[in-house]
Design an enzyme around this catalytic site. Structure first.
Site, PDB file in Angstrom:
ATOM      1  CG  HIS A  84      -0.583   0.305   2.491  1.00  0.00           C
ATOM      2  ND1 HIS A  84      -0.302  -0.662   3.424  1.00  0.00           N
ATOM      3  CD2 HIS A  84      -0.364   1.483   3.105  1.00  0.00           C
ATOM      4  CE1 HIS A  84       0.071  -0.081   4.553  1.00  0.00           C
ATOM      5  NE2 HIS A  84       0.037   1.222   4.391  1.00  0.00           N
ATOM      6  CG  ASP A 221       0.293  -4.020   2.782  1.00  0.00           C
ATOM      7  OD1 ASP A 221       0.861  -3.513   1.798  1.00  0.00           O
ATOM      8  OD2 ASP A 221      -0.512  -3.393   3.488  1.00  0.00           O
ATOM      9  CB  SER A 624       2.716   1.559   6.525  1.00  0.00           C
ATOM     10  OG  SER A 624       1.483   1.141   7.012  1.00  0.00           O
TER      11      SER A 624
HETATM   12  N1  ARG Z   1      -4.801   0.348   7.559  1.00  0.00           N
HETATM   13  C1  ARG Z   1      -3.503   0.433   6.963  1.00  0.00           C
HETATM   14  C2  ARG Z   1      -2.910   1.839   7.149  1.00  0.00           C
HETATM   15  O1  ARG Z   1      -3.503   2.656   7.793  1.00  0.00           O
HETATM   16  C3  ARG Z   1      -3.500  -0.005   5.546  1.00  0.00           C
HETATM   17  C4  ARG Z   1      -4.152   0.928   4.575  1.00  0.00           C
HETATM   18  C5  ARG Z   1      -4.160   0.493   3.150  1.00  0.00           C
HETATM   19  N2  ARG Z   1      -5.069  -0.591   2.897  1.00  0.00           N
HETATM   20  C6  ARG Z   1      -6.396  -0.465   2.626  1.00  0.00           C
HETATM   21  N3  ARG Z   1      -7.093  -1.546   2.454  1.00  0.00           N
HETATM   22  N4  ARG Z   1      -6.998   0.693   2.520  1.00  0.00           N
HETATM   23  O2  ARG Z   1      -2.316   2.459   6.336  1.00  0.00           O
HETATM   24  N1  ASP Z   2      -1.388   1.297   7.959  1.00  0.00           N
HETATM   25  C1  ASP Z   2      -0.683   2.368   8.627  1.00  0.00           C
HETATM   26  C2  ASP Z   2       0.333   3.050   7.712  1.00  0.00           C
HETATM   27  O1  ASP Z   2       0.151   3.095   6.524  1.00  0.00           O
HETATM   28  C3  ASP Z   2      -0.036   1.877   9.869  1.00  0.00           C
HETATM   29  C4  ASP Z   2      -0.905   2.069  11.072  1.00  0.00           C
HETATM   30  O2  ASP Z   2      -1.666   3.041  11.118  1.00  0.00           O
HETATM   31  O3  ASP Z   2      -0.798   1.258  11.981  1.00  0.00           O
HETATM   32  O4  ASP Z   2       1.285   3.653   8.149  1.00  0.00           O
END
Ligand code: ARG
Ligand code: ASP
Length: 689
Positions: A84, A221, A624
């Site tokens: 991502h 990921d 991330s």
């Molecule tokens: N929750 C994770 C973060 O905050 C991954 C975000 C990307 N993935 C998604 N399915 N939107 O960045």
């Molecule tokens: N998914 C988040 C990021 O892209 C990580 C988190 O918020 O724990 O940095």
């Protein structure tokens, strides 16, 4: 009897899981934490983690782009981060013929690696406490403006000096603890970064929005890049003549695997936290801002989803937009629930009561009242601002109108903006969102918090539907050809376009009425927090305070551990390929895995292939792509998410449920080999076992 009891206690303590792993620590001050880290299993020294005299782990870590972390895993600049985090670059290289998002991408040689315009990685050269230099010349008699001015001038000088004579250097002076301390961060920025590999989205984004922020998780990921440098190993613009970057340090990979209780260390760049704010701020976030923004985003997501489910083409157009709207939307839900469950508002209120009593007669007396008054003044304005960004600013046509207007003199930039916009624009979605979000704005904002233009137009049209029909029919911005034909000579017409007019009306209102109050109160709030932070440190003399996150490099250590999200449920900390097969469903987009993965599984022997794992590291957005390191300092995973029940950790950390989610490095290796057939990459990696 007593002795037996004591013995039992000691035994219990020994088998009890390690506790509380809250904290994001400054690497330069790691000597203050290293004893605790070692007591919890870490085998390296403070100098191994961070040093300015010798190569240390920090030299193998980068800030990837503007908001992720990455780590180097070979002597030839090979870099790992999340799928991502690489997503937009992978997308930019994708076309109908080469859909790398859908099918994945694997360079089979250096020549096939793809350059990425605009992508940079920043290595931290050093960080240093510069508080004295920043405050040089400060006198207590100074006004706040004078102090700010002094800080600005001194910082500028420090920054200039720090980058003298270096290539590709950038220096930042950052305020920590609300300006009680200042640190200098010097980065070396490399700007030729090429895409080496990415799994298909059905692996890299497996589980999609359904599994996002959740456990059990089975997302692969990750994506792989390589840093290039000039022949002198220094930063250089993209050139065919550039050579793979030779790092000072790169990570050794451990394939030994993880089990509950193992020491873990996440070394990366968390973006922003507010752990020391008052109950008013927490209440605003958890009970006002989050719920309201969630409701506004639900409107948009429902509309997008409806059209996406009707057409494959629209699904492709909106999948990335949907993902970014849904990501925060889902996080806020976990966050506000977490704050409520932890009773953080009440806990902070209680703390504040004790603080107030303690502060009587000190210079902190009255500070909390002041903060309370400031919040009371700021919040309605701030909420209106949040409404603005989550409503009027989300109508795609309006922001596009503004982008075209700004680029009227620059035909190439205008054509670029138009190409990007129309490629992924589906007007029926935008029209429906127009009505939905402006209706919510109209209903939920009081009359004194609405732009005059908005009230007049709405009254004149009689309904948002009528307004929408007219605006979309008359605006020039819905028509690609017409937009491309616009020139500077059309400036007047562009300014009077109903889309531009509406954009401007909201922006003006924000700029003239909201912004001044928000800026002024925020400034004073920050100022008050400078004192409150100091007050808290004096009030709780024995507590160790870590500075709030600000996208600078931090150390978070913890251990592998599952958790119980609710009554009668326990989640184990390791997920496997078996779980992917359990979720696999060709009819559900988020769970439709590539046929190759099914075939590999059918061969047998892969049931226990590890995929993701949970640990107790205190992480945030920006972490991330961070390396997850074991007790020996070797790489065991890549951090990419947190569990939903623990997303309030940006405000309050609950050791029972706050967990970070990482991809097991062995699943990355599995993908390189079995899915990418790119095992040639292993030759440049170094394995511990
Ligand atoms: N929750 C994770 C973060 O905050 C991954 C975000 C990307 N993935 C998604 N399915 N939107 O960045
Ligand atoms: N998914 C988040 C990021 O892209 C990580 C988190 O918020 O724990 O940095």
């Amino acid at each position: 009897m007593k002795r037996k009891f004591l013995l039992l206690l000691v035994l219990l303590a020994a088998i009890q899981p390690l506790k509380a792993d809250e904290g994001m620590w400054l690497p330069a001050l790691i000597s203050q934490r290293i004893a605790d880290m070692q007591a919890k299993g870490f085998k390296l020294t403070a100098e191994d983690v961070y040093s300015i005299n010798q190569a240390s782990l920090k030299d193998a870590i980068v800030l990837f782009g503007g908001g992720c972390t990455g780590e180097i895993v070979s002597n030839e600049g090979l870099l790992l981060t999340n799928h991502h985090c690489g997503y937009s670059y992978i997308q930019r290289h994708s076309s109908v013929e080469h859909d790398y998002l859908k099918d994945g991408f694997w360079a089979m040689s250096r020549k096939e690696e793809l350059p990425n315009r605009g992508l940079t990685v920043s290595f931290l050269e050093r960080m240093e406490d510069v508080t004295d230099a920043v405050l040089k010349g400060y006198k207590p008699s100074m006004t706040e403006e004078e102090r700010a001015d002094l800080v600005r001038r001194n910082s500028e000088e420090i920054r200039k000096k720090a980058v003298e004579g270096g290539k590709g250097l950038r220096a930042d002076v950052e305020a920590l603890y609300y300006g009680n301390q200042y640190f200098l961060f010097v980065y070396k920025i490399y700007r030729d970064v090429r895409l080496v590999g990415a799994p298909p989205s059905s692996i890299g984004k497996f589980g999609g929005e359904t599994d996002n922020w959740m456990w059990p998780r089975h997302t692969g990921d990750f994506s792989i890049f390589r840093i290039y440098a000039g022949k002198d190993n220094e930063p250089a613009d993209y050139s065919e003549d550039n050579v793979p970057y030779r790092p000072k340090k790169f990570f050794t990979i451990s394939r030994a695997g993880v089990k509950e209780g193992d020491f873990t260390f996440v070394y990366g760049c968390p973006g922003s936290t507010k752990e020391y704010v008052t109950s008013d701020e927490v209440q605003y976030v958890g009970e006002v801002s989050d719920p309201q923004k969630i409701a506004l985003r639900t409107l948009r997501l429902d509309i997008q989803k409806k059209y996406m489910s009707q057409s494959q083409a629209v699904r492709i157009q909106y999948s990335s937009k949907y993902a970014s709207v849904a990501n925060a939307w889902k996080k806020w839900q976990g966050e506000s629930k977490g704050i409520a469950k932890m009773k953080t508002v009440a806990a902070k209120k209680d703390y504040e009561k004790r603080f107030r009593a303690w502060a009587k007669g000190t210079r902190y007396d009255g500070l909390l009242d002041k903060l309370e008054a400031l919040y009371a003044r700021r919040n309605p304005y701030y909420l209106a601002y949040e409404y603005y960004t989550e409503t009027a600013r989300t109508i795609e046509l309006l922001t596009f109108a503004n982008a075209v207007r700004t680029n009227l003199r620059n035909p190439d930039a205008k054509a670029d903006a138009a190409a990007t916009f129309f490629k992924d624009y589906y007007q029926p979605i935008d029209e429906e969102i127009f009505v939905a979000v402006l209706d919510a704005f109209n209903k939920n904002m009081t009359d004194d918090f609405k732009p005059a233009y908005f009230k007049e137009k709405l009254a004149a049209y009689g309904s948002l539907e009528a307004w929408r029909d007219d605006l979309f029919a008359r605006s020039v911005f819905t028509d690609r050809e017409k937009v491309l034909a616009l020139t500077e000579a059309d400036a007047d017409r562009v300014a009077k376009d109903p889309a531009t007019e509406l954009y401007d009306a909201f922006y003006r209102w924000y700029y003239d009425t909201l912004r001044p109050v928000i800026n002024e109160t925020n400034q004073q709030i920050n100022l008050a927090y400078r004192d409150y932070m100091q007050g808290q440190m004096e009030f709780e003399k024995d507590k160790v305070f870590y500075p709030d996150a600000n996208l600078t490099l931090r150390v978070a250590y913890g251990h592998v551990e599952g958790y119980s999200p609710s009554d009668a449920t326990y989640f184990y900390p390791v997920s496997t390929l078996k779980g992917i097969i359990e979720k696999d469903n060709p009819d559900i987009f988020d769970y439709n895995i590539p046929q190759t993965l099914r075939d590999i599984y059918a061969e047998g022997g892969h049931d226990d292939q590890p995929v993701c794992f949970l640990a107790t590291n205190h992480t945030s957005g920006g972490n991330s792509g961070s390396p997850v390191i074991n007790a020996d300092g070797n790489l065991i995973g890549i951090n990419f998410d947190r569990v939903w029940e623990g997303t309030m950790s940006d405000i309050v950390f609950d050791p029972d449920v706050c967990r970070n989610i990482s991809i097991d490095i062995r699943y990355l290796l599995f993908n390189i080999d079995k899915i990418g057939h790119a095992s040639y990459l292993f030759d440049e990696m170094r394995f511990a076992d």
